[in-house]
Design a protein around this motif. Structure first.
Motif, PDB file in Angstrom:
ATOM      1  N   SER A 189       2.219   2.905   3.466  1.00 25.89           N
ATOM      2  CA  SER A 189       3.527   3.146   3.945  1.00 25.89           C
ATOM      3  C   SER A 189       4.400   3.561   3.038  1.00 25.89           C
ATOM      4  CB  SER A 189       4.082   1.618   4.406  1.00 25.89           C
ATOM      5  OG  SER A 189       5.357   1.871   4.771  1.00 25.89           O
ATOM      6  N   ALA A 190       5.527   4.451   3.350  1.00 24.20           N
ATOM      7  CA  ALA A 190       6.285   4.946   2.555  1.00 24.20           C
ATOM      8  C   ALA A 190       7.295   3.819   2.048  1.00 24.20           C
ATOM      9  CB  ALA A 190       6.988   6.222   3.018  1.00 24.20           C
ATOM     10  N   LEU A 204      -6.615   1.278  -2.898  1.00 18.45           N
ATOM     11  CA  LEU A 204      -6.555   0.651  -1.274  1.00 18.45           C
ATOM     12  C   LEU A 204      -5.277   0.167  -1.222  1.00 18.45           C
ATOM     13  CD1 LEU A 204      -9.824  -1.134  -0.797  1.00 18.45           C
ATOM     14  CD2 LEU A 204      -9.129   1.065  -0.481  1.00 18.45           C
ATOM     15  N   PHE A 205      -4.619  -0.776  -2.001  1.00 22.88           N
ATOM     16  CA  PHE A 205      -3.647  -1.629  -2.004  1.00 22.88           C
ATOM     17  C   PHE A 205      -3.409  -2.539  -3.127  1.00 22.88           C
ATOM     18  CE2 PHE A 205      -6.688  -3.613   0.878  1.00 22.88           C
ATOM     19  CZ  PHE A 205      -6.859  -4.886  -0.142  1.00 22.88           C
ATOM     20  N   ALA A 225       0.989  -1.225  -0.138  1.00 22.36           N
ATOM     21  CA  ALA A 225      -0.118   0.010   0.010  1.00 22.36           C
ATOM     22  C   ALA A 225       0.793   1.157   0.043  1.00 22.36           C
ATOM     23  CB  ALA A 225      -0.755  -0.029   1.136  1.00 22.36           C
ATOM     24  N   PRO A 226       1.445   1.928  -1.193  1.00 21.24           N
ATOM     25  CA  PRO A 226       2.255   2.569  -1.182  1.00 21.24           C
ATOM     26  C   PRO A 226       1.804   4.143  -0.888  1.00 21.24           C
ATOM     27  CG  PRO A 226       1.857   1.984  -3.426  1.00 21.24           C
ATOM     28  CD  PRO A 226       1.116   1.079  -2.349  1.00 21.24           C
ATOM     29  N   ALA A 227       2.118   4.815   0.034  1.00 24.81           N
ATOM     30  CA  ALA A 227       1.677   5.880   0.419  1.00 24.81           C
ATOM     31  C   ALA A 227       1.799   6.966  -0.687  1.00 24.81           C
ATOM     32  CB  ALA A 227       2.314   6.590   1.748  1.00 24.81           C
ATOM     33  N   GLN A 228       2.923   6.925  -1.270  1.00 24.96           N
ATOM     34  CA  GLN A 228       3.291   7.991  -2.356  1.00 24.96           C
ATOM     35  C   GLN A 228       2.270   7.845  -3.490  1.00 24.96           C
ATOM     36  OE1 GLN A 228       5.069   5.324  -1.315  1.00 24.96           O
ATOM     37  NE2 GLN A 228       6.954   5.045  -2.595  1.00 24.96           N
ATOM     38  N   ARG A 235     -11.786  -4.378   1.212  1.00 28.39           N
ATOM     39  CA  ARG A 235     -12.516  -3.397   2.046  1.00 28.39           C
ATOM     40  C   ARG A 235     -11.823  -2.083   2.477  1.00 28.39           C
ATOM     41  NH1 ARG A 235     -17.744  -4.695   1.419  1.00 28.39           N
ATOM     42  NH2 ARG A 235     -18.167  -6.817   2.075  1.00 28.39           N
ATOM     43  N   ASP A 236     -12.293  -0.933   2.250  1.00 28.53           N
ATOM     44  CA  ASP A 236     -11.563   0.205   2.595  1.00 28.53           C
ATOM     45  C   ASP A 236     -12.475   0.901   4.116  1.00 28.53           C
ATOM     46  OD1 ASP A 236     -10.761   2.908   2.975  1.00 28.53           O
ATOM     47  OD2 ASP A 236     -11.824   3.587   1.061  1.00 28.53           O
TER      48      ASP A 236
END
Length: 90
Positions: free
Chosen positions: A39-40, A74-75, A7-10, A65-66
């Motif tokens: 997460s970064a 989401l991911f 799940a890349p925050a960027q 699910r979000d």
């Protein structure tokens, strides 16, 4: 089951969880992952997902699910592996 996800925050990933359901997206819940958090760090998250035993042949549905319900990215699932009880016990 085992799931590897990222799940890349960027990339504005919201995170969420994966439900494993029997025979339809609203079918019986067999198990679910912990929450996959943004997460970064681009490294994938490895999650073990215990599933409720069942018999017979069925379709499995992975429902993403979000928690926020905003309908955004989401991911990403890298791999998902499901094994029988005998194989999983090794």
């Amino acid at each position: 089951g085992r799931v590897v996800a990222v799940a890349p925050a960027q990339h504005q990933a919201a995170g969420g969880k994966i439900e494993v359901r029997l025979d339809s997206p609203s079918g019986a819940l067999l198990g679910e992952t912990d929450v996959i958090r943004p997460s970064a760090d681009l490294g994938p998250v490895r999650l073990r997902t215990p599933l409720r035993p069942t018999s017979g042949v069925h379709d499995l549905y992975l429902v993403f699910r979000d928690a926020g319900g905003k309908g955004q990215f989401l991911f990403a699932v890298v791999t998902a592996t499901f094994e029988t009880g005998a194989a999983a016990a090794r």
